[in-house]
Design a protein around this motif. Structure first.
Motif, PDB file in Angstrom:
ATOM      1  N   PRO A   1       4.724   0.820  -0.841  1.00 38.58           N
ATOM      2  CA  PRO A   1       3.785   0.889   0.276  1.00 38.58           C
ATOM      3  C   PRO A   1       4.509   1.271   1.568  1.00 38.58           C
ATOM      4  N   ASP A   2       3.746   1.531   2.607  1.00 33.24           N
ATOM      5  CA  ASP A   2       4.293   1.999   3.875  1.00 33.24           C
ATOM      6  C   ASP A   2       5.436   1.119   4.374  1.00 33.24           C
ATOM      7  N   TRP A   3       6.612   1.734   4.545  1.00 28.97           N
ATOM      8  CA  TRP A   3       7.808   1.072   5.069  1.00 28.97           C
ATOM      9  C   TRP A   3       8.199  -0.164   4.269  1.00 28.97           C
TER      10      TRP A   3
ATOM     11  N   ALA B 101      -7.363  -2.984 -12.293  1.00 23.07           N
ATOM     12  CA  ALA B 101      -8.122  -3.528 -11.172  1.00 23.07           C
ATOM     13  C   ALA B 101      -7.275  -4.450 -10.313  1.00 23.07           C
ATOM     14  N   LEU B 102      -6.096  -4.833 -10.819  1.00 23.01           N
ATOM     15  CA  LEU B 102      -5.224  -5.774 -10.123  1.00 23.01           C
ATOM     16  C   LEU B 102      -4.040  -5.070  -9.478  1.00 23.01           C
ATOM     17  N   THR B 103      -3.463  -5.716  -8.461  1.00 22.72           N
ATOM     18  CA  THR B 103      -2.263  -5.188  -7.844  1.00 22.72           C
ATOM     19  C   THR B 103      -1.087  -5.264  -8.806  1.00 22.72           C
ATOM     20  N   THR B 104      -0.161  -4.339  -8.663  1.00 22.71           N
ATOM     21  CA  THR B 104       1.098  -4.430  -9.393  1.00 22.71           C
ATOM     22  C   THR B 104       2.137  -5.189  -8.589  1.00 22.71           C
ATOM     23  N   GLY B 105       1.785  -5.534  -7.342  1.00 19.69           N
ATOM     24  CA  GLY B 105       2.743  -6.190  -6.474  1.00 19.69           C
ATOM     25  C   GLY B 105       3.579  -5.173  -5.721  1.00 19.69           C
ATOM     26  N   GLY B 106       4.340  -5.652  -4.759  1.00 16.47           N
ATOM     27  CA  GLY B 106       5.157  -4.760  -3.965  1.00 16.47           C
ATOM     28  C   GLY B 106       6.212  -5.543  -3.212  1.00 16.47           C
ATOM     29  N   SER B 107       7.088  -4.838  -2.557  1.00 10.97           N
ATOM     30  CA  SER B 107       6.959  -3.411  -2.327  1.00 10.97           C
ATOM     31  C   SER B 107       7.512  -2.540  -3.449  1.00 10.97           C
ATOM     32  N   SER B 108       8.161  -3.134  -4.461  1.00 11.24           N
ATOM     33  CA  SER B 108       8.613  -2.333  -5.607  1.00 11.24           C
ATOM     34  C   SER B 108       7.433  -2.115  -6.549  1.00 11.24           C
ATOM     35  N   ALA B 109       6.403  -1.472  -6.002  1.00  5.71           N
ATOM     36  CA  ALA B 109       5.110  -1.391  -6.682  1.00  5.71           C
ATOM     37  C   ALA B 109       5.166  -0.528  -7.930  1.00  5.71           C
ATOM     38  N   GLY B 110       5.621   0.712  -7.766  1.00  5.13           N
ATOM     39  CA  GLY B 110       5.689   1.604  -8.916  1.00  5.13           C
ATOM     40  C   GLY B 110       6.655   1.116  -9.968  1.00  5.13           C
ATOM     41  N   ALA B 111       7.740   0.472  -9.536  1.00  2.97           N
ATOM     42  CA  ALA B 111       8.711  -0.067 -10.492  1.00  2.97           C
ATOM     43  C   ALA B 111       8.067  -1.132 -11.365  1.00  2.97           C
TER      44      ALA B 111
ATOM     45  N   ASP C 239      -6.333  -4.226  -2.216  1.00  5.54           N
ATOM     46  CA  ASP C 239      -5.974  -5.075  -1.083  1.00  5.54           C
ATOM     47  C   ASP C 239      -4.502  -4.888  -0.738  1.00  5.54           C
ATOM     48  N   PRO C 240      -4.186  -4.720   0.547  1.00  7.29           N
ATOM     49  CA  PRO C 240      -2.772  -4.550   0.908  1.00  7.29           C
ATOM     50  C   PRO C 240      -1.955  -5.815   0.752  1.00  7.29           C
ATOM     51  N   MET C 241      -2.587  -6.978   0.937  1.00 10.35           N
ATOM     52  CA  MET C 241      -1.904  -8.261   0.869  1.00 10.35           C
ATOM     53  C   MET C 241      -2.840  -9.298   0.242  1.00 10.35           C
TER      54      MET C 241
ATOM     55  N   VAL D 260      -0.407  -0.359  -2.225  1.00  6.67           N
ATOM     56  CA  VAL D 260      -1.256   0.446  -1.351  1.00  6.67           C
ATOM     57  C   VAL D 260      -0.377   1.228  -0.382  1.00  6.67           C
ATOM     58  N   SER D 261      -0.562   2.544  -0.354  1.00  9.97           N
ATOM     59  CA  SER D 261       0.303   3.413   0.447  1.00  9.97           C
ATOM     60  C   SER D 261      -0.500   4.532   1.080  1.00  9.97           C
ATOM     61  N   SER D 262      -0.153   4.879   2.318  1.00  7.46           N
ATOM     62  CA  SER D 262      -0.804   6.010   2.973  1.00  7.46           C
ATOM     63  C   SER D 262      -0.438   7.322   2.309  1.00  7.46           C
TER      64      SER D 262
END
Length: 480
Positions: free
Chosen positions: A143-145, A166-176, A403-405, A152-154
């Protein structure tokens, strides 16, 4: 069947079978398979097939070039054929987070800002992977910075959870996190400054490690920042650490740790003094299902002979608020330097959050910076008497992908990192391993922290728990 066994039968296997095997295999299986004659090109094709199948939904990659993957796998195959393989992991697929530079590639750090910087050289982590002959599948999203605990990323849109999109993968190492859970090969490198490796760990059922400070060299060291592994198995995390946890003069923050044994086995936790922290102090209340799963894991340590002692909260709201304020001020400096069009390209949540940094003058910023040291001292003092400290990774299970957070109020953004943040500041290793599920099937992670420089002991304890956790183990066959 392992990939080593697969070698003698691979001519008879269909591509779909090979793809499934590669999802399920371990780094050790791959290493044994390559030594026995398995062609890295077959493994690469199987992983590429899996990526092609799932990537339209998961959106785990920022950069992914199948032709380059094939070329690198072919080079690995040639080395094995000539007996010049670079390591036993030559040909093993791996991904790196997009903020880990790869020479010649952009490093946008999750933002849609125009003209992102182009990496002039590799990060130390990138060099270690290439020196081992590993095949880099691509750069994973963030995600951003890196200032959100979601996908969630711009720039990228939304990266999604492999178990349930439908669920978040978590972050900021989201794609990983998405790539690891989906079976895009066994090994993935993320970064972590407040939980960014471990949060995808808990919300995707993974084994991860935020290493001791200065153990894994960074291209841009910063207070609390670390790079480390995400994998489906503890052994995978340990294998990756054996490659990337090596000194590099480019990182002035590296430390001369004694040699660690990444193959270490803990036969039993008998005799260990183990802390159990179920309440972090500030932040969101721990979901009862999360608390119950962590308590159950602690009881397994106790039943096996460990002395388990309750740990009281040691993080205060004042410290958490001050650290958040400092991070806002740091990001406000970056945001303020942008023109109006560039500011408009960032996520509104990020813009709102970092704008709060303008409210702190120099004196307040220094006071906020001092909160890092206060948390470091408090964490060390609270955990000094323990071999391990067990806790939730996050107070809650995975939330919605859009959701971003977990809390979507930019003015109260850090309610979910009260268990993870302390170990970034103290420099202690902190790992995750799945310890249960909510009633609706979402994964729950156990955080296992240890003393500075005891990373191999922490992973050995996780491996012991992995071997006895029973129904708390993820059933990876259920991942679509």
């Amino acid at each position: 069947m392992s990939l080593a066994e697969h070698v003698s039968q691979r001519a008879e296997k269909k591509e779909s079978s090979m793809t499934q095997q590669t999802q399920d295999t371990t780094t050790a299986d791959l290493a044994a398979g390559f030594a026995a004659g398995l062609d890295p090109r077959e493994v690469a094709e199987a992983v590429l097939s899996r990526i092609a199948e799932r990537e339209p939904v998961l959106n785990a990659f920022y950069l992914h070039d199948p032709d380059q993957v094939r070329a690198d796998a072919a080079a690995s195959a040639a080395r094995w054929a000539a007996g010049t393989q670079r390591s036993k992991y030559d040909g093993v697929p791996v991904t790196v987070k997009e903020n880990i530079p790869r020479a010649g590639h952009p490093v946008p750090s999750g933002t849609a800002l125009a003209n992102p910087p182009i990496a002039q050289s590799n990060a130390p982590v990138t060099d270690r992977l290439l020196e081992a002959g590993m095949v880099i599948l691509g750069s994973t999203t963030m995600p951003d910075w890196g200032m959100l605990s979601s996908g969630v990323s711009s720039l990228h849109g939304i990266s999604r959870n492999a178990w349930n999109p439908a669920l978040t993968t978590g972050g900021s190492s989201a794609g990983a996190g998405a790539a690891a859970a989906a079976g895009y090969g066994p090994l993935h490198v993320g970064t972590d400054i407040g939980g960014s490796i471990r949060l995808p760990g808990t919300w995707a059922g993974l084994a991860t490690l935020k290493p001791s400070a200065g153990l894994v060299p960074l291209h841009a060291p910063y207070l609390g920042r670390a790079a480390g592994p995400l994998s489906r198995t503890v052994a995978g995390a340990a294998d990756l650490m054996s490659v990337i946890a090596r000194p590099d003069a480019r990182d002035y923050s590296t430390r001369p740790y004694p040699q660690m044994d990444w193959t270490k086995i803990l036969s039993s936790p008998r005799g260990l003094r183990v802390g159990l922290q179920l309440h972090a102090g500030p932040g969101a209340a721990v979901d009862p299902e999360v608390a119950a799963a962590v308590q159950s894991a602690a009881e397994m340590f106790s039943a096996a002979g460990a002395t388990v002692v309750s740990v009281a909260p040691f993080l205060t709201q004042e410290v958490l608020t001050g650290i958040d304020a400092f991070w806002r001020t740091r990001s406000w400096a970056d945001y303020k330097a942008l023109d109006e069009e560039a500011r408009g390209s960032l996520l509104p949540y990020i813009a709102r959050w970092c704008t709060g940094g303008k409210d702190y003058d120099g004196a307040a910023t220094i006071q906020n910076y001092q909160r890092f040291g206060q948390l470091q001292q408090a964490t060390r003092e609270a955990t000094e008497g323990f071999d391990l400290v067990l806790s939730p990774v996050a107070p809650m299970a995975a939330f919605g992908a859009e959701d971003p957070m977990p809390s979507n109020d930019p003015d109260t953004p850090m309610t979910h990192i009260s268990f993870t943040l302390p170990y970034n500041m103290s420099g202690q290793p902190a790992a995750t391993i799945n310890c249960g599920f909510t009633s609706d099937g979402r994964t729950i992670g156990l955080q296992v922290a240890g003393r500075v420089g005891a990373d191999d002991d922490v992973l050995a304890a996780c491996a012991w728990y992995e071997s006895v956790r029973g129904d708390a183990a993820p059933d990876w066959s259920r991942v679509p």
